[in-house]
Design an enzyme around this catalytic site. Structure first.
Site, PDB file in Angstrom:
ATOM      1  N   GLN A   1       0.869  -1.174   0.000  1.00 12.77           N
ATOM      2  CA  GLN A   1       0.000   0.000   0.000  1.00 12.77           C
ATOM      3  C   GLN A   1       0.908   1.227   0.000  1.00 12.77           C
ATOM      4  O   GLN A   1       1.479   1.606   1.017  1.00 12.77           O
ATOM      5  CB  GLN A   1      -0.923  -0.044   1.209  1.00 12.77           C
ATOM      6  CG  GLN A   1      -1.794  -1.318   1.233  1.00 12.77           C
ATOM      7  CD  GLN A   1      -2.828  -1.374   0.128  1.00 12.77           C
ATOM      8  OE1 GLN A   1      -3.703  -0.521   0.060  1.00 12.77           O
ATOM      9  NE2 GLN A   1      -2.726  -2.358  -0.767  1.00 12.77           N
TER      10      GLN A   1
ATOM     11  N   ALA B   1     -11.458   2.302   4.981  1.00 11.52           N
ATOM     12  CA  ALA B   1     -10.551   1.499   4.155  1.00 11.52           C
ATOM     13  C   ALA B   1      -9.750   2.374   3.185  1.00 11.52           C
ATOM     14  O   ALA B   1      -9.947   3.593   3.116  1.00 11.52           O
ATOM     15  CB  ALA B   1     -11.345   0.453   3.389  1.00 11.52           C
ATOM     16  N   HIS B   2      -8.881   1.740   2.434  1.00  9.14           N
ATOM     17  CA  HIS B   2      -7.971   2.474   1.562  1.00  9.14           C
ATOM     18  C   HIS B   2      -8.684   3.244   0.460  1.00  9.14           C
ATOM     19  O   HIS B   2      -9.639   2.773  -0.128  1.00  9.14           O
ATOM     20  CB  HIS B   2      -6.865   1.590   0.980  1.00  9.14           C
ATOM     21  CG  HIS B   2      -7.288   0.339   0.304  1.00  9.14           C
ATOM     22  ND1 HIS B   2      -6.378  -0.549  -0.195  1.00  9.14           N
ATOM     23  CD2 HIS B   2      -8.505  -0.193   0.066  1.00  9.14           C
ATOM     24  CE1 HIS B   2      -7.021  -1.560  -0.726  1.00  9.14           C
ATOM     25  NE2 HIS B   2      -8.291  -1.379  -0.569  1.00  9.14           N
ATOM     26  N   ASN B   3      -8.185   4.440   0.228  1.00  6.61           N
ATOM     27  CA  ASN B   3      -8.645   5.294  -0.868  1.00  6.61           C
ATOM     28  C   ASN B   3     -10.079   5.787  -0.719  1.00  6.61           C
ATOM     29  O   ASN B   3     -10.673   6.303  -1.664  1.00  6.61           O
ATOM     30  CB  ASN B   3      -8.450   4.588  -2.219  1.00  6.61           C
ATOM     31  CG  ASN B   3      -6.984   4.285  -2.474  1.00  6.61           C
ATOM     32  OD1 ASN B   3      -6.519   3.165  -2.284  1.00  6.61           O
ATOM     33  ND2 ASN B   3      -6.243   5.308  -2.834  1.00  6.61           N
TER      34      ASN B   3
END
Lengths: 346, 346, 346
Positions: free
Chosen positions: B203, B244-246
């Protein structure tokens, strides 16, 4: 924001690593990974989803990772391989600044018990506490502030990020990645009621994590009451997940964020649990079961497949009317049956 | 239990601060805030909800914050203003012992890398670890045991409570309040499947928090896969939340406890997510969307409004009957349609 | 994996402790607890559930804890008592290596403020931080890396596992067990909206935990806005639980993993909340209320009993059809009523 990375790579090196077909200049260097839309001239981009094909022609990327079918459409050098998404995954670690960081040994402020064993090339961060009998294998990085309890073992090449807590008697397999705030080996929730109040049941089992397990931030895996809580090889656990005592998770299953699994449930291999899924205790899920987000499973699932619960969301005004009717649903069904009978008999 | 606070204030001072109309003795001192029912003679109470109007006449408070419409009913000095609840909020920080605490500099046990930059009037608590390239701006308080990773920046006037973890490459805006146990910048949950097992995707993005963001205890905000996870200005995040991511959260949105948001979803400005709400990945929520507690949203919501899912709770015996019928619901609907047709045609 | 324990016990000792009827050799020593199926010759096993009766005849256990009704079927010495599960609970702590560990005093790296008070026989782990005015009563064990804020008190005989965070002004009763990563006293989620943005309301109350409270890993209990958040005596809280400001939990209630309770809700005594249950704010739950897993409760429950919400899980293909119909449910109910009327009138 683009991070600086410590290294750049030639397309030739990357092609070799992936066993990909290189079309273009093997000496071209890239120093980052990016999407087709955001990439600059020193980035490697990738096309892994047809939805992004529209960005390919105009990408400013230095090079692109693509399926051979799209190779001709690339405006730049390319690496062709059958699974570009997997290729991207394999290359991604090359650009991770943490992975490339030099090891820093045992920090002066770390408290390592005399009876703990540290392998070769181990980094122990500032303010770590490693208790007696703990065993940290070669090539581990233990981030600042981690606690590793007595007789706990951490397998080769594992990374614990800052502020991870491992209780005593936990076994972590090789190449684990444990994120900050996760807690492994806390007591399972076990009490006997004496008619008036709860009597605690000491949790005498442990937790065993297989190889290549990842556990997300702030997740918890409780120790077993008698036997161990067992997490298989290659299991991936997201953030904010709760795994209760004596649960077993089969190899290569993946649990998304906020999943909760109650005690003694056995999840098969290659299962996928969506975000917020809840599993009741003492269930069995077969290999290959998928459960969609926020579903509650209260019975064992013995066949692979996709399972769901819930109602779907709608506007609150629409929902209110329908939710009221849900409470009448059994009555509605009976009225319908009665009506069918009346009509049939009339 | 009432806490001791370091200061008392005259009604005159407080009226000036709020630009409120003072009725009564400007020199009267108050040293605490309380509800109408619980206040004592040195407390300032407030009436912000008509449900509590019944307590006004008999309050023992030294003074009361009220809407002008209720001024006449006060048995004591008062501060009149149009939004007493907002007035209470604005005064509340005056009585917070932490806010009034003298700064204590850098604790001797803190490990601050030589390449980290500390601003003016910064407090770094015991056993903190601040890595190379980190930048802590003026007037920050970093609680004991915090970890701040390499190249992470914390904006002016921010407070990190004890045991917060910020990974490397995180940007925290001015005046952030981050509660204990929260983790910002852990890896997003990204893996590619190679047909047999999961290959980790490093990541490589970061997390950017705007200004005036608050994050509750034990919450986690994961770093982006390539780009950053983005939290807007004035966003308030409660405890046990997973982002969560993004993900992108628009300015001034508020997320109650136990919310979970899956990867790449974009939440608009001024949204309200109730406790335990789940949002699937890759969705868009418009500005001004409200989702009620524990609803699951699996499709984008493009119009502002209130949205819900679920069934409402009922007695288990009633629920069992209705839940069984839910599984027959499609069949019930078809039977009804058939019956309608039969009758129409008869 | 079987853990080493520091002690063994004779059946005679154990019988006396439980006031159980001993049948067999009083001098036989056991050094562990186990299930009937897994026990070896130095283990004490137990039969507490008829489902496991089938394992009794062939158990290799050294001795068994059983109800008198099953005594005759034991192939080995036994301890007979009416509630073998409660007996198992009572004996379990004897075999817990942590319970039997010698105290280690105040670690040299702990930072204890001069104004903190430590009782007799207190262990303070490495890298703990104990602030001014904190009061740790006799016989407490504070694990490594814990933070205990100013003026916080911890009752006698309590154990905080590693990396627990107690904010300032928290009261923890006697014999508490607090697991790693839990955070008690973080700010409640309180903001007033000024028309444009959120104004923080300082959380001036505290948290009070009664006696014999257990809190699981990574759980959070927020401090009150003005008054305190109150957790009664004997309350057991599992991992990943969120308790918001000014919640009150009655004595001897148990909250399973991932429960979330919104602000100012009052839960009665002897309540049971299943995993993932959500309670809206400002509700009242009577004594003896049970709520099944992942139910959402949005209205007060004034009668004891079992309550539920949700749909139950099914295959995704079946679920899709039914979930669509849920959105038509109000219309279905109206069509049915119309049809009934038409037929009645025809």
């Amino acid at each position: 924001m683009k991070r600086e990375t410590s290294r750049s790579y030639t397309l030739g090196e990357l092609a070799e690593r992936l066993d990909a077909r290189l079309v273009g200049d093997a000496d071209l260097r890239v120093d980052g990974l990016s999407t087709l839309a955001d990439a600059g001239p020193t980035d490697l981009a990738f096309l892994a989803n047809r939805a992004y094909l529209k960005y390919l022609a105009a990408t400013r990327a230095g090079a692109v990772l693509v399926h051979p079918a799209h190779g001709e459409s690339c405006p730049c050098p390319r690496l062709e391989l059958d699974n570009p998404y997997l290729g991207y995954a394999k290359l991604s670690r090359l650009f991770d600044p943490l992975v490339n960081q030099a090891l820093r040994g045992v920090h002066a402020t770390a408290v390592v018990a005399p009876g703990a064993r540290l392998g070769e090339r181990v980094e122990i961060g500032a303010h770590c506490v490693i208790e007696d009998g703990a065993d940290i294998a070669d090539d581990c990085v233990i981030g600042a502030g981690c606690f590793i309890g007595a007789d706990t073992t951490v397998g080769r090449g594992s990374r614990l990020h800052a502020n991870v807590t491992l209780y005593h008697g936990v076994i972590v397999g090789d190449r684990a990645i444990l994120h900050s705030g996760c807690v492994i080996g806390g007591d399972g929730f076990g009490f006997a009621h004496d008619g008036k109040q709860w009597e605690k049941i000491a949790q005498l089992g442990g937790v065993v994590l297989g190889e290549d397990v990842e556990v997300g931030s702030c997740s918890s895996i409780d120790r077993g009451a008698l036997g161990d809580t067992l997490i298989g090889n290659g299991v991936k656990i997201d953030s904010q997940v709760q795994i209760a005592h004596n649960v077993q998770i089969g190899d290569h299953s993946a649990l998304a964020g906020c999943v909760g699994i109650a005690g003694s449930t056995k999840v098969g291999r290659h299962c996928l649990l969506g975000g917020g899924v809840g599993l009741s205790g003492h269930l069995t899920l077969a290999d290959g079961v998928q459960v969609t987000g926020m579903s509650l499973v209260t019975n064992s699932i013995l066949e692979p497949g996709v399972y769901s619960s819930g109602t779907g969301s709608m506007s609150n005004s629409q929902w209110r009317k329908n939710a009221v009717r849900f409470k009448q649903l059994d009555e509605i069904a009976k009225r319908l049956t009665r009506l069918e009978r009346d009509i049939r008999d009339s």
